[in-house]
Design a protein around this motif. Structure first.
Motif, PDB file in Angstrom:
ATOM      1  N   VAL A   1      -2.480  21.215   8.573  1.00 44.35           N
ATOM      2  CA  VAL A   1      -1.972  20.383   7.501  1.00 44.35           C
ATOM      3  C   VAL A   1      -2.864  20.583   6.285  1.00 44.35           C
ATOM      4  CG1 VAL A   1      -1.547  18.024   6.700  1.00 44.35           C
ATOM      5  CG2 VAL A   1      -1.021  18.653   9.058  1.00 44.35           C
ATOM      6  N   THR A   2      -2.257  20.912   5.162  1.00 44.93           N
ATOM      7  CA  THR A   2      -3.024  21.097   3.931  1.00 44.93           C
ATOM      8  C   THR A   2      -3.041  19.801   3.136  1.00 44.93           C
ATOM      9  OG1 THR A   2      -1.052  21.898   2.800  1.00 44.93           O
ATOM     10  CG2 THR A   2      -2.509  23.533   3.787  1.00 44.93           C
ATOM     11  N   ALA A   3      -4.177  19.531   2.506  1.00 44.51           N
ATOM     12  CA  ALA A   3      -4.323  18.311   1.713  1.00 44.51           C
ATOM     13  C   ALA A   3      -3.694  18.478   0.353  1.00 44.51           C
ATOM     14  CB  ALA A   3      -5.792  17.967   1.569  1.00 44.51           C
TER      15      ALA A   3
ATOM     16  N   ASP B   1       0.876  -1.165   0.000  1.00 39.30           N
ATOM     17  CA  ASP B   1       0.000   0.000   0.000  1.00 39.30           C
ATOM     18  C   ASP B   1       0.916   1.217   0.000  1.00 39.30           C
ATOM     19  OD1 ASP B   1      -1.600   2.166   0.632  1.00 39.30           O
ATOM     20  OD2 ASP B   1      -2.675   1.178   2.263  1.00 39.30           O
ATOM     21  N   PRO B   2       1.054   1.933  -1.121  1.00 44.26           N
ATOM     22  CA  PRO B   2       2.007   3.045  -1.158  1.00 44.26           C
ATOM     23  C   PRO B   2       1.698   4.137  -0.148  1.00 44.26           C
ATOM     24  CG  PRO B   2       0.599   3.065  -3.104  1.00 44.26           C
ATOM     25  CD  PRO B   2       0.375   1.761  -2.415  1.00 44.26           C
ATOM     26  N   ALA B   3       0.437   4.293   0.210  1.00 40.46           N
ATOM     27  CA  ALA B   3       0.076   5.333   1.163  1.00 40.46           C
ATOM     28  C   ALA B   3       0.618   5.046   2.551  1.00 40.46           C
ATOM     29  CB  ALA B   3      -1.442   5.495   1.215  1.00 40.46           C
ATOM     30  N   ALA B   4       0.824   3.766   2.871  1.00 38.17           N
ATOM     31  CA  ALA B   4       1.305   3.417   4.214  1.00 38.17           C
ATOM     32  C   ALA B   4       2.689   3.999   4.477  1.00 38.17           C
ATOM     33  CB  ALA B   4       1.330   1.902   4.377  1.00 38.17           C
ATOM     34  N   LEU B   5       3.460   4.206   3.423  1.00 35.59           N
ATOM     35  CA  LEU B   5       4.805   4.770   3.568  1.00 35.59           C
ATOM     36  C   LEU B   5       4.854   6.219   3.082  1.00 35.59           C
ATOM     37  CD1 LEU B   5       6.883   1.673   2.401  1.00 35.59           C
ATOM     38  CD2 LEU B   5       6.680   2.560   4.728  1.00 35.59           C
TER      39      LEU B   5
ATOM     40  N   GLY C   1      -1.967   9.023   7.314  1.00 36.02           N
ATOM     41  CA  GLY C   1      -3.273   9.080   6.675  1.00 36.02           C
ATOM     42  C   GLY C   1      -3.830  10.479   6.558  1.00 36.02           C
ATOM     43  N   ARG C   2      -2.968  11.453   6.368  1.00 33.19           N
ATOM     44  CA  ARG C   2      -3.436  12.837   6.263  1.00 33.19           C
ATOM     45  C   ARG C   2      -4.081  13.125   4.912  1.00 33.19           C
ATOM     46  NH1 ARG C   2       1.855  15.940   8.854  1.00 33.19           N
ATOM     47  NH2 ARG C   2       1.527  15.280  11.017  1.00 33.19           N
ATOM     48  N   ARG C   3      -3.646  12.407   3.887  1.00 36.33           N
ATOM     49  CA  ARG C   3      -4.129  12.688   2.538  1.00 36.33           C
ATOM     50  C   ARG C   3      -4.829  11.492   1.889  1.00 36.33           C
ATOM     51  NH1 ARG C   3       0.614  15.442   3.411  1.00 36.33           N
ATOM     52  NH2 ARG C   3       0.573  17.656   2.864  1.00 36.33           N
TER      53      ARG C   3
ATOM     54  N   LEU D   1      -2.093   8.810  -9.440  1.00 33.43           N
ATOM     55  CA  LEU D   1      -3.187   8.686  -8.482  1.00 33.43           C
ATOM     56  C   LEU D   1      -2.837   9.326  -7.138  1.00 33.43           C
ATOM     57  CD1 LEU D   1      -4.376   5.035  -9.240  1.00 33.43           C
ATOM     58  CD2 LEU D   1      -5.456   7.181  -9.969  1.00 33.43           C
ATOM     59  N   LEU D   2      -1.615   9.113  -6.680  1.00 37.25           N
ATOM     60  CA  LEU D   2      -1.196   9.744  -5.422  1.00 37.25           C
ATOM     61  C   LEU D   2      -1.150  11.257  -5.549  1.00 37.25           C
ATOM     62  CD1 LEU D   2       1.676   7.342  -4.255  1.00 37.25           C
ATOM     63  CD2 LEU D   2      -0.644   7.487  -3.341  1.00 37.25           C
ATOM     64  N   ASP D   3      -0.720  11.736  -6.712  1.00 37.32           N
ATOM     65  CA  ASP D   3      -0.655  13.180  -6.928  1.00 37.32           C
ATOM     66  C   ASP D   3      -2.049  13.799  -6.899  1.00 37.32           C
ATOM     67  OD1 ASP D   3       0.983  15.524  -7.538  1.00 37.32           O
ATOM     68  OD2 ASP D   3      -0.040  15.534  -9.466  1.00 37.32           O
ATOM     69  N   LEU D   4      -3.031  13.092  -7.430  1.00 32.60           N
ATOM     70  CA  LEU D   4      -4.410  13.595  -7.363  1.00 32.60           C
ATOM     71  C   LEU D   4      -4.874  13.793  -5.926  1.00 32.60           C
ATOM     72  CD1 LEU D   4      -6.366  11.526 -10.061  1.00 32.60           C
ATOM     73  CD2 LEU D   4      -5.723  13.946 -10.169  1.00 32.60           C
ATOM     74  N   LEU D   5      -4.289  13.018  -5.017  1.00 30.13           N
ATOM     75  CA  LEU D   5      -4.686  13.077  -3.610  1.00 30.13           C
ATOM     76  C   LEU D   5      -3.825  14.036  -2.800  1.00 30.13           C
ATOM     77  CD1 LEU D   5      -5.281   9.250  -3.140  1.00 30.13           C
ATOM     78  CD2 LEU D   5      -7.010  11.021  -3.515  1.00 30.13           C
ATOM     79  N   GLY D   6      -2.920  14.734  -3.469  1.00 34.13           N
ATOM     80  CA  GLY D   6      -2.117  15.743  -2.794  1.00 34.13           C
ATOM     81  C   GLY D   6      -0.894  15.227  -2.083  1.00 34.13           C
ATOM     82  N   VAL D   7      -0.464  13.997  -2.358  1.00 31.46           N
ATOM     83  CA  VAL D   7       0.767  13.479  -1.754  1.00 31.46           C
ATOM     84  C   VAL D   7       1.948  14.265  -2.318  1.00 31.46           C
ATOM     85  CG1 VAL D   7       2.256  11.461  -1.496  1.00 31.46           C
ATOM     86  CG2 VAL D   7      -0.233  11.197  -1.425  1.00 31.46           C
TER      87      VAL D   7
END
Length: 253
Positions: free
Chosen positions: A251-253, A8-12, A17-19, A146-152
């Motif tokens: 924290v900004t999204a 899960d790329p978001a886990a790292l 889980g801010r974004r 996809l991660l960029d769309l979520l503001g990572v």
């Protein structure tokens, strides 16, 4: 055997889980040697209901996802051919990590219909798995978008891509067994694989994201070029973005 480079790329990339909602988006290499009971268990444990297969038709085999399909997991074939005339020319000219980043953008531009299909599939209920053959290149740029769309932040997207480096020996071992004839051609000197394609260099993904910004004004512009409408992007964000209530103050999204 379970999926290689499964994570899960978001886990790292977004551990707090801010974004990104954790457990929504996963990535991996292709199943090797084929789908099996352990892989089905792995997918079910992660809550994955949809698989986006980015491989070209010639790269696939009937048994690849047979068990998972039988278990009710949907497989979406969003075909991105690994080479065509333009891609082959770019590959032959590739020498730097930045060239690999440019190659990634060329791949996106070569397959707008597949990109549109993949992003639309990403809005479906349940967890999503994105994969190609190695789980590095096509999987890398789609995951990045996809991660960029979520503001990572870009640096975290780059870091997630680079994490595939640790899995490359196992990935290439599986590819070698599956594509023995191609490997023999490579050793015989009839194929030349540029050095960046054999790695997951951070500078390649950084260059890709910079090119997307420079040429299209960002990921939304690139996806619009591929035919993805605003409603699809918002549907993906509604599914995968962390709820506003969970974002810490300041924290900004």
């Amino acid at each position: 055997m379970t999926l290689v480079n499964f994570r899960d790329p978001a886990a790292l990339a977004d551990p707090e889980g801010r974004r990104v909602r954790h457990g929504v988006l996963y990535r991996s290499a292709q199943p090797y040697p084929a789908d099996n009971a352990a892989i089905v268990e792995q997918l079910n444990a992660a809550g994955i209901r949809t698989i986006i297969d980015l491989r070209g038709e010639a790269e696939t085999e009937d048994a690849d996802w047979a068990r998972s399909r039988a278990a009710g997991i949907e497989v979406v074939a969003a075909r991105v051919q690994p080479t065509d005339r333009k891609l082959e020319a770019a590959m032959m000219a590739m020498t730097t990590d930045a060239d690999l980043g440019a190659f990634y953008l060329l791949m996106v531009e070569s397959a707008p219909g597949a990109v549109k299909l993949a992003v639309e599939a990403a809005t479906r209920p349940g967890g999503l798995l994105v994969h190609c053959a190695a789980g590095k290149d096509r999987t890398g740029w789609l995951t990045a978008l996809l991660l960029d769309l979520l503001g990572v932040p870009a640096e975290e997207i780059v870091a997630d891509y680079h994490r595939t480096t640790a899995a490359l020996p196992q990935i290439f071992e599986g590819l070698a067994e599956r594509n023995r004839n191609a490997l023999n051609d490579y050793h015989a000197g009839s194929l030349t694989v540029p050095r960046p394609l054999l790695e997951a260099p951070a500078d390649a993904m950084a260059a890709f994201l910079e090119l997307v910004d420079a040429r299209y004004g960002g990921t939304e512009g690139l996806l619009a070029h591929c035919g993805v409408d605003a409603a699809t992007i918002e549907a993906f964000r509604a599914k995968a973005a962390a709820p506003a209530a969970e974002v810490p103050a300041g924290v900004t999204a």
